[in-house]
Design an enzyme around this catalytic site. Structure first.
Site, PDB file in Angstrom:
ATOM      1  N   ASP A 169       0.867  -1.164   0.000  1.00  0.00           N
ATOM      2  CA  ASP A 169       0.000   0.000   0.000  1.00  0.00           C
ATOM      3  C   ASP A 169       0.908   1.219   0.000  1.00  0.00           C
ATOM      4  OD1 ASP A 169      -1.685   2.091   0.533  1.00  0.00           O
ATOM      5  OD2 ASP A 169      -2.417   1.334   2.451  1.00  0.00           O
ATOM      6  N   ASN A 171      -0.085   4.216  -0.528  1.00  0.00           N
ATOM      7  CA  ASN A 171      -0.837   5.399  -0.088  1.00  0.00           C
ATOM      8  C   ASN A 171      -0.638   6.579  -1.037  1.00  0.00           C
ATOM      9  OD1 ASN A 171      -2.661   5.353   2.200  1.00  0.00           O
ATOM     10  ND2 ASN A 171      -0.938   4.609   3.419  1.00  0.00           N
TER      11      ASN A 171
END
Length: 274
Positions: A169, A171
């Site tokens: 991830d 982000n």
């Protein structure tokens, strides 16, 4: 020489929570050789034996679990947990025993369990949970520091002769195509100019976003807010990636988003390599 491998990356948003949503049967049925997990929110001492050694336990008599045990070998797990309880954390599940396991080696990031690295011959598989830059960029310097450290680590590994798969991830939604409402989110965490600029830099300096090798279509997301029925409406963001060094991209045979897999606000992403 490594055999063909299937590698999955998934932010589970709490591994103990996702265990209650058939995570272990899914894992044992997914066919992956290596599974990178982010946001575990736990250390191994807090986990059930089934989560620590999936497939080695036979205390679930559900048909799905029995099918999984019949179809797949057990996984070994390796965790990098945050010092702060119930926060962050990464892990790697693997059927093939790694040569070694490492963290990033930088205390400010290792203290949050941001990275787990498994080595298989000349392949390094990295499970990374990039920080959220938070409202008004409150943690943007920390986030960009992690991005810089990860780029340096990947570049160093390639220089040493390793191929890398950086799953996690991130982000970050890289481009306008990677989120449903780019204009409305230009000042929001995950789509800040500094974050997108780092992805530009990363992908211009030796690394490839494997998903965009195969799919240039809009509406391809890996995270949806729990609010406003966002997943049902497919109002999402693509912030989960499996990137490889440019010299290895010809070995990537597929890269997909597993949007039908439930259990978290993220869905898994998957590549197959030879």
């Amino acid at each position: 020489m490594l055999k063909p491998m299937k590698i999955i990356s998934w932010n589970v948003n709490g591994i103990r929570a996702v265990e209650k949503k058939d995570f272990i049967p899914w894992l044992l049925n997914c066919g992956a050789d290596v599974v990178c997990i982010q946001e575990t929110k736990a250390n191994p001492g807090q986990l059930s034996p089934a989560l620590v050694s999936p497939g080695a336990q036979e205390d679930d008599d559900s048909p799905l679990f029995a099918q999984a045990l019949g179809n797949q070998a057990a996984y070994e797990s390796f965790f990098s947990s945050a010092k702060k309880p119930g926060y962050s954390g990464t892990a790697i599940y693997t059927k093939k025993k790694p040569d070694r396991i490492e963290k990033l080696g930088i205390p400010e990031f290792d203290d949050e369990g941001r990275t787990t690295i498994a080595y298989f011959g000349n392949l390094a598989v990295i499970s990374a949970y990039f920080p959220n830059s938070q409202g008004e960029g409150a943690r943007l310097p920390y986030k960009l520091g992690f991005c810089d450290a990860m780029f340096k680590k990947c570049t160093s590994l390639v220089a040493e002769g390793f191929n890398i798969v950086l799953g996690g991830d991130y982000n970050i939604a890289h481009k306008a195509i990677d989120l449903a409402n780019p204009k409305a989110n230009e000042k929001n965490a995950g789509y800040l100019p500094e974050e997108r600029a780092w992805m530009d830099f990363f992908t211009a300096n030796g690394f490839t976003d494997t998903f965009r090798m195969f799919n240039q279509e809009p509406g391809q997301y890996s995270w949806w807010s729990y609010r406003m029925h966002a997943r049902e409406k497919n109002v999402g963001w693509r912030i989960d990636y499996l990137c490889v060094n440019d010299g290895f991209k010809s070995h990537v045979k597929s890269s997909t988003i597993m949007s039908d897999v439930m259990g978290s606000d993220h869905c898994p992403v998957c590549i197959e390599i030879d």
